[in-house]
Design a protein around this motif. Sequence first.
Motif, PDB file in Angstrom:
ATOM      1  N   ASP A  31       0.856  -1.182   0.000  1.00 20.73           N
ATOM      2  CA  ASP A  31       0.000   0.000   0.000  1.00 20.73           C
ATOM      3  C   ASP A  31       0.892   1.231   0.000  1.00 20.73           C
ATOM      4  O   ASP A  31       1.643   1.455   0.946  1.00 20.73           O
ATOM      5  CB  ASP A  31      -0.885  -0.022   1.260  1.00 20.73           C
ATOM      6  CG  ASP A  31      -2.040   0.958   1.141  1.00 20.73           C
ATOM      7  OD1 ASP A  31      -1.958   1.864   0.285  1.00 20.73           O
ATOM      8  OD2 ASP A  31      -2.998   0.821   1.907  1.00 20.73           O
ATOM      9  N   ASP A  32       0.811   1.988  -1.083  1.00 16.37           N
ATOM     10  CA  ASP A  32       1.679   3.167  -1.174  1.00 16.37           C
ATOM     11  C   ASP A  32       0.984   4.423  -0.641  1.00 16.37           C
ATOM     12  O   ASP A  32       1.490   5.530  -0.802  1.00 16.37           O
ATOM     13  CB  ASP A  32       2.143   3.385  -2.623  1.00 16.37           C
ATOM     14  CG  ASP A  32       0.974   3.615  -3.566  1.00 16.37           C
ATOM     15  OD1 ASP A  32      -0.185   3.700  -3.088  1.00 16.37           O
ATOM     16  OD2 ASP A  32       1.214   3.717  -4.781  1.00 16.37           O
ATOM     17  N   GLY A  33      -0.193   4.223  -0.032  1.00 18.29           N
ATOM     18  CA  GLY A  33      -0.892   5.358   0.584  1.00 18.29           C
ATOM     19  C   GLY A  33      -1.745   6.136  -0.397  1.00 18.29           C
ATOM     20  O   GLY A  33      -2.346   7.144  -0.037  1.00 18.29           O
ATOM     21  N   SER A  34      -1.853   5.659  -1.634  1.00 12.08           N
ATOM     22  CA  SER A  34      -2.633   6.386  -2.633  1.00 12.08           C
ATOM     23  C   SER A  34      -4.133   6.107  -2.489  1.00 12.08           C
ATOM     24  O   SER A  34      -4.940   6.597  -3.270  1.00 12.08           O
ATOM     25  CB  SER A  34      -2.175   6.005  -4.043  1.00 12.08           C
ATOM     26  OG  SER A  34      -2.446   4.632  -4.266  1.00 12.08           O
ATOM     27  N   GLY A  35      -4.493   5.276  -1.521  1.00 15.42           N
ATOM     28  CA  GLY A  35      -5.915   5.035  -1.262  1.00 15.42           C
ATOM     29  C   GLY A  35      -6.383   3.677  -1.724  1.00 15.42           C
ATOM     30  O   GLY A  35      -7.434   3.199  -1.317  1.00 15.42           O
ATOM     31  N   GLU A  36      -5.619   3.028  -2.594  1.00 17.53           N
ATOM     32  CA  GLU A  36      -6.027   1.710  -3.088  1.00 17.53           C
ATOM     33  C   GLU A  36      -4.836   0.757  -3.017  1.00 17.53           C
ATOM     34  O   GLU A  36      -3.818   0.997  -3.675  1.00 17.53           O
ATOM     35  CB  GLU A  36      -6.479   1.861  -4.535  1.00 17.53           C
ATOM     36  CG  GLU A  36      -7.253   0.687  -5.057  1.00 17.53           C
ATOM     37  CD  GLU A  36      -7.568   0.935  -6.527  1.00 17.53           C
ATOM     38  OE1 GLU A  36      -6.832   0.408  -7.371  1.00 17.53           O
ATOM     39  OE2 GLU A  36      -8.528   1.664  -6.810  1.00 17.53           O
ATOM     40  N   PRO A  37      -4.930  -0.294  -2.199  1.00 14.91           N
ATOM     41  CA  PRO A  37      -3.802  -1.216  -2.110  1.00 14.91           C
ATOM     42  C   PRO A  37      -3.588  -1.963  -3.423  1.00 14.91           C
ATOM     43  O   PRO A  37      -4.529  -2.142  -4.200  1.00 14.91           O
ATOM     44  CB  PRO A  37      -4.215  -2.175  -0.994  1.00 14.91           C
ATOM     45  CG  PRO A  37      -5.684  -2.074  -0.893  1.00 14.91           C
ATOM     46  CD  PRO A  37      -6.072  -0.715  -1.378  1.00 14.91           C
ATOM     47  N   SER A  38      -2.385  -2.393  -3.683  1.00 12.21           N
ATOM     48  CA  SER A  38      -2.130  -3.171  -4.895  1.00 12.21           C
ATOM     49  C   SER A  38      -1.610  -4.553  -4.500  1.00 12.21           C
ATOM     50  O   SER A  38      -1.094  -4.740  -3.397  1.00 12.21           O
ATOM     51  CB  SER A  38      -1.122  -2.453  -5.792  1.00 12.21           C
ATOM     52  OG  SER A  38       0.016  -2.132  -5.047  1.00 12.21           O
ATOM     53  N   GLU A  70       8.338  -0.666  -3.285  1.00 16.58           N
ATOM     54  CA  GLU A  70       9.514   0.218  -3.296  1.00 16.58           C
ATOM     55  C   GLU A  70       9.228   1.504  -2.514  1.00 16.58           C
ATOM     56  O   GLU A  70      10.029   1.940  -1.691  1.00 16.58           O
ATOM     57  CB  GLU A  70       9.857   0.544  -4.759  1.00 16.58           C
ATOM     58  CG  GLU A  70      11.076   1.392  -4.954  1.00 16.58           C
ATOM     59  CD  GLU A  70      12.366   0.677  -4.542  1.00 16.58           C
ATOM     60  OE1 GLU A  70      12.403  -0.560  -4.595  1.00 16.58           O
ATOM     61  OE2 GLU A  70      13.308   1.390  -4.159  1.00 16.58           O
ATOM     62  N   GLY A  71       8.053   2.092  -2.770  1.00 19.54           N
ATOM     63  CA  GLY A  71       7.718   3.387  -2.173  1.00 19.54           C
ATOM     64  C   GLY A  71       7.446   3.320  -0.681  1.00 19.54           C
ATOM     65  O   GLY A  71       7.778   4.250   0.057  1.00 19.54           O
ATOM     66  N   ARG A 135      12.654  -6.695 -10.114  1.00 19.16           N
ATOM     67  CA  ARG A 135      13.273  -6.106  -8.919  1.00 19.16           C
ATOM     68  C   ARG A 135      13.106  -7.127  -7.794  1.00 19.16           C
ATOM     69  O   ARG A 135      12.000  -7.620  -7.541  1.00 19.16           O
ATOM     70  CB  ARG A 135      12.608  -4.776  -8.552  1.00 19.16           C
ATOM     71  CG  ARG A 135      13.333  -4.068  -7.417  1.00 19.16           C
ATOM     72  CD  ARG A 135      13.115  -2.569  -7.436  1.00 19.16           C
ATOM     73  NE  ARG A 135      13.814  -1.878  -6.355  1.00 19.16           N
ATOM     74  CZ  ARG A 135      15.102  -1.501  -6.366  1.00 19.16           C
ATOM     75  NH1 ARG A 135      15.851  -1.761  -7.427  1.00 19.16           N
ATOM     76  NH2 ARG A 135      15.649  -0.885  -5.345  1.00 19.16           N
ATOM     77  N   VAL A 136      14.222  -7.477  -7.185  1.00 20.80           N
ATOM     78  CA  VAL A 136      14.215  -8.495  -6.134  1.00 20.80           C
ATOM     79  C   VAL A 136      14.196  -7.794  -4.776  1.00 20.80           C
ATOM     80  O   VAL A 136      15.016  -6.909  -4.514  1.00 20.80           O
ATOM     81  CB  VAL A 136      15.465  -9.400  -6.257  1.00 20.80           C
ATOM     82  CG1 VAL A 136      15.531 -10.386  -5.102  1.00 20.80           C
ATOM     83  CG2 VAL A 136      15.442 -10.144  -7.588  1.00 20.80           C
ATOM     84  N   PHE A 137      13.232  -8.178  -3.959  1.00 16.92           N
ATOM     85  CA  PHE A 137      13.113  -7.604  -2.615  1.00 16.92           C
ATOM     86  C   PHE A 137      13.400  -8.689  -1.581  1.00 16.92           C
ATOM     87  O   PHE A 137      12.771  -9.760  -1.613  1.00 16.92           O
ATOM     88  CB  PHE A 137      11.695  -7.075  -2.370  1.00 16.92           C
ATOM     89  CG  PHE A 137      11.309  -5.914  -3.248  1.00 16.92           C
ATOM     90  CD1 PHE A 137      11.654  -4.613  -2.887  1.00 16.92           C
ATOM     91  CD2 PHE A 137      10.602  -6.120  -4.434  1.00 16.92           C
ATOM     92  CE1 PHE A 137      11.299  -3.534  -3.693  1.00 16.92           C
ATOM     93  CE2 PHE A 137      10.244  -5.050  -5.243  1.00 16.92           C
ATOM     94  CZ  PHE A 137      10.594  -3.753  -4.869  1.00 16.92           C
ATOM     95  N   TYR A 138      14.322  -8.399  -0.682  1.00 16.80           N
ATOM     96  CA  TYR A 138      14.511  -9.244   0.495  1.00 16.80           C
ATOM     97  C   TYR A 138      13.701  -8.611   1.607  1.00 16.80           C
ATOM     98  O   TYR A 138      13.868  -7.412   1.887  1.00 16.80           O
ATOM     99  CB  TYR A 138      15.987  -9.302   0.900  1.00 16.80           C
ATOM    100  CG  TYR A 138      16.853 -10.015  -0.111  1.00 16.80           C
ATOM    101  CD1 TYR A 138      17.115 -11.374   0.022  1.00 16.80           C
ATOM    102  CD2 TYR A 138      17.387  -9.328  -1.194  1.00 16.80           C
ATOM    103  CE1 TYR A 138      17.911 -12.031  -0.911  1.00 16.80           C
ATOM    104  CE2 TYR A 138      18.180  -9.981  -2.129  1.00 16.80           C
ATOM    105  CZ  TYR A 138      18.428 -11.326  -1.977  1.00 16.80           C
ATOM    106  OH  TYR A 138      19.201 -11.970  -2.903  1.00 16.80           O
TER     107      TYR A 138
END
Length: 174
Positions: A31-38, A70-71, A135-138
């Motif tokens: 959730d980047d806070g834009s109002g809609e989770p992805s 990322e955000g 993009r790899v996230f640990y």
Amino acid sequence: MTLPAFHCPTPLDMRRSMGRFTTGVAVVSADDGSGEPSAMTISSLTSISLEPAILLVSLTQGSRTTDAVEGSGRFAVSILSSRQEALARRFATRGGARFDGMPYDVSQSGLPLIQDALTQLECRVHTAHDIGDHRVFYGEVTDMRWRDGTGLVFYSGRFGDFLDFGHDQVPWLY
Ligand SMILES: Cc1cc2nc3c(=O)[nH]c(=O)nc-3n(C[C@H](O)[C@H](O)[C@H](O)COP(=O)(O)O)c2cc1C
């Protein structure tokens, strides 16, 4: 059957050959806070370290979910059961607000989690880097819960459910 000659892989070769590696299926959400989770369906979930608890997800670059992870620096993971194939398809189909009209659970820090998933957990991004087109996230796991059930599996582009061989000794879980 004779094996084809070795050759340099195309993207389709990678998909088809690596598709022979059976995986589980999960939904990663952010959730980047834009109002809609992805959120999106993934199979690239790997446990990396037990202590500290760290896992890895590999997300395609340019996806809304990738940008939201990322955000925000956080993401949640829901490992799907064999009853949740329709959800796996829903969260892998482009477009639309994927959580629209469906109930979902919420993690400690407010991230959406798939209800009735076998495992629900949330992570803080530990490290991230671009590799090829992903993009790899640990993620350092900050919270989790799990329950028993049958896992949804993915093999050669098809969904199925996990059937064990009936051996009841599982020493690697203790
Ligand atoms: C079983 C399955 C596993 C998948 N695993 C991944 C994955 O590990 N990483 C990834 O980036 N996309 C994966 N995908 C593809 C994404 O779910 C799909 O491209 C999705 O539409 C991407 O979200 P977006 O449309 O918001 O970009 C998988 C799809 C399926 C059906």
